[in-house]
Write a protein that holds these residues in place. Sequence first.
Motif, PDB file in Angstrom:
ATOM      1  N   GLY A   1      11.722   5.554  -1.974  1.00 19.12           N
ATOM      2  CA  GLY A   1      10.900   3.845  -2.650  1.00 19.12           C
ATOM      3  C   GLY A   1      11.577   2.749  -3.145  1.00 19.12           C
ATOM      4  N   THR A   2      13.219   3.170  -1.932  1.00 22.42           N
ATOM      5  CA  THR A   2      14.568   1.681  -1.939  1.00 22.42           C
ATOM      6  C   THR A   2      13.705   0.809  -1.109  1.00 22.42           C
ATOM      7  OG1 THR A   2      15.528   2.833  -0.811  1.00 22.42           O
ATOM      8  CG2 THR A   2      15.958   3.364  -2.570  1.00 22.42           C
ATOM      9  N   HIS A   3      13.432   1.051  -0.714  1.00 19.12           N
ATOM     10  CA  HIS A   3      12.781  -0.004   1.126  1.00 19.12           C
ATOM     11  C   HIS A   3      11.798   0.185   1.118  1.00 19.12           C
ATOM     12  CE1 HIS A   3      16.712  -0.916   1.916  1.00 19.12           C
ATOM     13  NE2 HIS A   3      17.499  -0.449   2.020  1.00 19.12           N
ATOM     14  N   TRP A   4      11.289  -1.216   1.142  1.00 20.09           N
ATOM     15  CA  TRP A   4       9.894  -1.393   1.787  1.00 20.09           C
ATOM     16  C   TRP A   4       9.602  -0.808   3.350  1.00 20.09           C
ATOM     17  CZ3 TRP A   4       6.638  -3.650  -1.957  1.00 20.09           C
ATOM     18  CH2 TRP A   4       7.277  -4.924  -2.457  1.00 20.09           C
ATOM     19  N   LEU A   5       8.310  -0.663   3.714  1.00 20.93           N
ATOM     20  CA  LEU A   5       8.534  -0.627   4.950  1.00 20.93           C
ATOM     21  C   LEU A   5       8.772  -1.139   5.833  1.00 20.93           C
ATOM     22  CD1 LEU A   5       7.350   2.530   7.239  1.00 20.93           C
ATOM     23  CD2 LEU A   5       5.245   0.728   7.354  1.00 20.93           C
ATOM     24  N   SER A   6       8.482  -2.347   5.879  1.00 18.51           N
ATOM     25  CA  SER A   6       9.288  -3.965   7.002  1.00 18.51           C
ATOM     26  C   SER A   6      10.316  -3.889   6.745  1.00 18.51           C
ATOM     27  CB  SER A   6       8.246  -4.820   6.844  1.00 18.51           C
ATOM     28  OG  SER A   6       8.727  -5.229   5.121  1.00 18.51           O
ATOM     29  N   ASP A   7      11.165  -3.070   6.045  1.00 22.37           N
ATOM     30  CA  ASP A   7      12.977  -2.720   6.128  1.00 22.37           C
ATOM     31  C   ASP A   7      13.384  -2.488   6.942  1.00 22.37           C
ATOM     32  OD1 ASP A   7      12.690  -4.786   3.777  1.00 22.37           O
ATOM     33  OD2 ASP A   7      12.803  -3.264   1.824  1.00 22.37           O
ATOM     34  N   VAL A   8      12.460  -1.613   6.719  1.00 21.51           N
ATOM     35  CA  VAL A   8      13.074  -0.241   7.612  1.00 21.51           C
ATOM     36  C   VAL A   8      13.034  -0.526   8.944  1.00 21.51           C
ATOM     37  CG1 VAL A   8      12.620   2.569   8.507  1.00 21.51           C
ATOM     38  CG2 VAL A   8      13.216   1.760   6.232  1.00 21.51           C
ATOM     39  N   ILE A   9      11.747  -1.017   9.672  1.00 20.11           N
ATOM     40  CA  ILE A   9      11.531  -1.337  10.757  1.00 20.11           C
ATOM     41  C   ILE A   9      12.345  -2.168  11.095  1.00 20.11           C
ATOM     42  CG2 ILE A   9       9.911  -2.612  12.685  1.00 20.11           C
ATOM     43  CD1 ILE A   9       7.140  -1.586  10.515  1.00 20.11           C
ATOM     44  N   LEU A  10      12.520  -3.614  10.994  1.00 22.30           N
ATOM     45  CA  LEU A  10      13.780  -4.861  11.099  1.00 22.30           C
ATOM     46  C   LEU A  10      14.865  -3.909  10.990  1.00 22.30           C
ATOM     47  CD1 LEU A  10      14.116  -7.269  11.530  1.00 22.30           C
ATOM     48  CD2 LEU A  10      14.690  -7.406   9.342  1.00 22.30           C
ATOM     49  N   GLY A  11      15.261  -2.576  10.199  1.00 21.30           N
ATOM     50  CA  GLY A  11      16.640  -1.773   9.753  1.00 21.30           C
ATOM     51  C   GLY A  11      17.301  -1.264  11.608  1.00 21.30           C
ATOM     52  N   TRP A  12      16.218  -0.271  11.718  1.00 21.37           N
ATOM     53  CA  TRP A  12      15.770  -0.061  13.859  1.00 21.37           C
ATOM     54  C   TRP A  12      16.250  -1.010  14.244  1.00 21.37           C
ATOM     55  CZ3 TRP A  12      10.860   2.618  11.601  1.00 21.37           C
ATOM     56  CH2 TRP A  12      11.215   3.517  10.871  1.00 21.37           C
ATOM     57  N   VAL A  13      15.472  -1.954  14.166  1.00 24.82           N
ATOM     58  CA  VAL A  13      15.127  -3.380  15.003  1.00 24.82           C
ATOM     59  C   VAL A  13      16.795  -3.609  14.998  1.00 24.82           C
ATOM     60  CG1 VAL A  13      14.784  -5.594  16.492  1.00 24.82           C
ATOM     61  CG2 VAL A  13      13.425  -3.833  15.299  1.00 24.82           C
ATOM     62  N   ALA A  14      17.631  -3.964  14.138  1.00 19.16           N
ATOM     63  CA  ALA A  14      18.955  -4.691  14.176  1.00 19.16           C
ATOM     64  C   ALA A  14      20.068  -3.778  14.933  1.00 19.16           C
ATOM     65  CB  ALA A  14      19.397  -5.071  12.802  1.00 19.16           C
ATOM     66  N   GLY A  15      20.377  -2.183  14.037  1.00 19.13           N
ATOM     67  CA  GLY A  15      20.734  -1.864  14.684  1.00 19.13           C
ATOM     68  C   GLY A  15      20.920  -1.317  16.106  1.00 19.13           C
TER      69      GLY A  15
ATOM     70  N   GLN B   1       1.079  -1.530   0.194  1.00 18.09           N
ATOM     71  CA  GLN B   1       0.418   0.130  -0.470  1.00 18.09           C
ATOM     72  C   GLN B   1       1.030   1.357   0.057  1.00 18.09           C
ATOM     73  OE1 GLN B   1      -2.857  -0.314   3.478  1.00 18.09           O
ATOM     74  NE2 GLN B   1      -4.061  -2.114   2.430  1.00 18.09           N
ATOM     75  N   VAL B   2       2.076   1.400   0.651  1.00 19.22           N
ATOM     76  CA  VAL B   2       3.049   2.182   0.693  1.00 19.22           C
ATOM     77  C   VAL B   2       3.963   3.240  -0.643  1.00 19.22           C
ATOM     78  CG1 VAL B   2       4.629   3.460   2.267  1.00 19.22           C
ATOM     79  CG2 VAL B   2       3.477   2.615   3.360  1.00 19.22           C
ATOM     80  N   MET B   3       3.547   1.517  -1.112  1.00 19.89           N
ATOM     81  CA  MET B   3       4.751   1.498  -1.954  1.00 19.89           C
ATOM     82  C   MET B   3       4.119   2.053  -3.706  1.00 19.89           C
ATOM     83  SD  MET B   3       5.188   0.221  -5.083  1.00 19.89           S
ATOM     84  CE  MET B   3       4.862  -1.597  -5.682  1.00 19.89           C
TER      85      MET B   3
ATOM     86  N   MET C   1      18.100 -13.641   3.227  1.00 19.83           N
ATOM     87  CA  MET C   1      16.656 -13.648   2.887  1.00 19.83           C
ATOM     88  C   MET C   1      16.321 -13.332   1.730  1.00 19.83           C
ATOM     89  SD  MET C   1      15.356 -12.427   6.578  1.00 19.83           S
ATOM     90  CE  MET C   1      16.486 -11.057   6.793  1.00 19.83           C
ATOM     91  N   GLY C   2      17.485 -13.010   1.060  1.00 18.18           N
ATOM     92  CA  GLY C   2      17.675 -12.638  -0.505  1.00 18.18           C
ATOM     93  C   GLY C   2      16.019 -11.803  -0.594  1.00 18.18           C
ATOM     94  N   ARG C   3      15.749 -11.060   0.199  1.00 16.13           N
ATOM     95  CA  ARG C   3      14.081  -9.552  -0.495  1.00 16.13           C
ATOM     96  C   ARG C   3      14.391  -8.935  -1.810  1.00 16.13           C
ATOM     97  NH1 ARG C   3      10.300  -7.474   3.861  1.00 16.13           N
ATOM     98  NH2 ARG C   3       8.193  -6.851   1.975  1.00 16.13           N
ATOM     99  N   LEU C   4      13.610  -8.998  -2.573  1.00 11.41           N
ATOM    100  CA  LEU C   4      14.221  -7.659  -3.707  1.00 11.41           C
ATOM    101  C   LEU C   4      13.255  -6.631  -3.071  1.00 11.41           C
ATOM    102  CD1 LEU C   4      12.844  -9.783  -6.878  1.00 11.41           C
ATOM    103  CD2 LEU C   4      15.204  -9.522  -5.929  1.00 11.41           C
ATOM    104  N   GLY C   5      12.921  -5.625  -3.582  1.00 14.39           N
ATOM    105  CA  GLY C   5      12.830  -4.700  -3.152  1.00 14.39           C
ATOM    106  C   GLY C   5      11.357  -3.999  -4.006  1.00 14.39           C
ATOM    107  N   PRO C   6      11.054  -2.714  -3.913  1.00 19.52           N
ATOM    108  CA  PRO C   6       9.713  -2.408  -3.747  1.00 19.52           C
ATOM    109  C   PRO C   6      10.029  -1.948  -5.890  1.00 19.52           C
ATOM    110  CG  PRO C   6       9.969  -1.365  -1.810  1.00 19.52           C
ATOM    111  CD  PRO C   6      11.405  -1.320  -2.532  1.00 19.52           C
TER     112      PRO C   6
END
Length: 337
Positions: A207-221, A66-68, A137-142
């Motif tokens: 548009g380079t990342h999904w919203l879930s990518d950003v959430i997981l990036g915050w948690v990983a850092g 939806q965000v994309m 995990m090999g996920r593709l971007g938007p």
Amino acid sequence: MRTDCNLTRLDRVFARLDREPERPVHIDVPKMSRHRVVLLSATLAFYLAVVWAVVITSWLVRLDWQVMFFRPYQQWSEIHWFVDYYVVLGQRGPTAVMIAAWLGWRSWRQHTLRPLLALATSLLLLNITVGAAKLGMGRLGPHYATTIGSNEMGLGGDIFPSGHTANAVVTWGILAYLASTPRARRWLSAVSAVTSLGVGMATVYLGTHWLSDVILGWVAGLLILLALPWFEPLITRAEIGIFDLRDRWRARRGSKAPAPAFPVDAPVLVTPLASPQDDSAAPEPVAMARSSRAPVYLAPGPHTARSERTPVTPAGSRRPPHPERVTRGAARPLTGG
């Protein structure tokens, strides 16, 4: 005669770091307390929950799409130029250089290598953990998505979690981690949180990342910053090892053999014979000893006036004698017819 040795730049740096005290007494090294362990466990559980929500294609993946499709970069195109510059605060190269320069100055002022070693340890952990998760995990971007509504996992991508976001959390959060006072730690924590939040939203806007990518990036850092006190003993041993290596290198330089007091090719002075008839006396070569004082024209030191210098040549005229030369003022013989 001057005996000062020329110090190299490395010698001057270590001489600066050797000043006491090596670490200010009011700086506390964070320890792995029970509260921190509980917070680390909760953050790790949230990390696994986000991954599982993406793997099973839950509501989080539908929110990503939806965000994309909303395309924020088209809805608010007037701020595109600003977001392009702001997202640089999450790039690993520029941020690492900026933070390393600041922590290098702090190491210089506090006479310890701990700030730089803590930064190096956090970046190493970031590259290992986030890099392994991206490749695993090999996920593709938007921009490269293939099927609408799918999680795009296992297709050879490398965007999950967001590296920009995780790097912003670690590089700016290390400033709060190394803060010397509780008040500075609170302010720097707020600044690093806002900065990393803005970097994550900037990647979603572009548009380079999904919203879930950003959430997981915050948690990983955040996981890296919470686990960093476990590596404090390793950082301390590394600092001691660097200074021990420095001391051995200095000792090796100081153990070199000194230069000989007399030159090898010193001139030889032959003493005269005792008498022409005495055949038992033989010329004895004697090494000409170097004068304890260097010649005046070679001696270093402050400049002296001409009247204070010792003349190198004997006083008198430097013109060679000539048998036909007549001294000035003497009468010349009269010749002629």
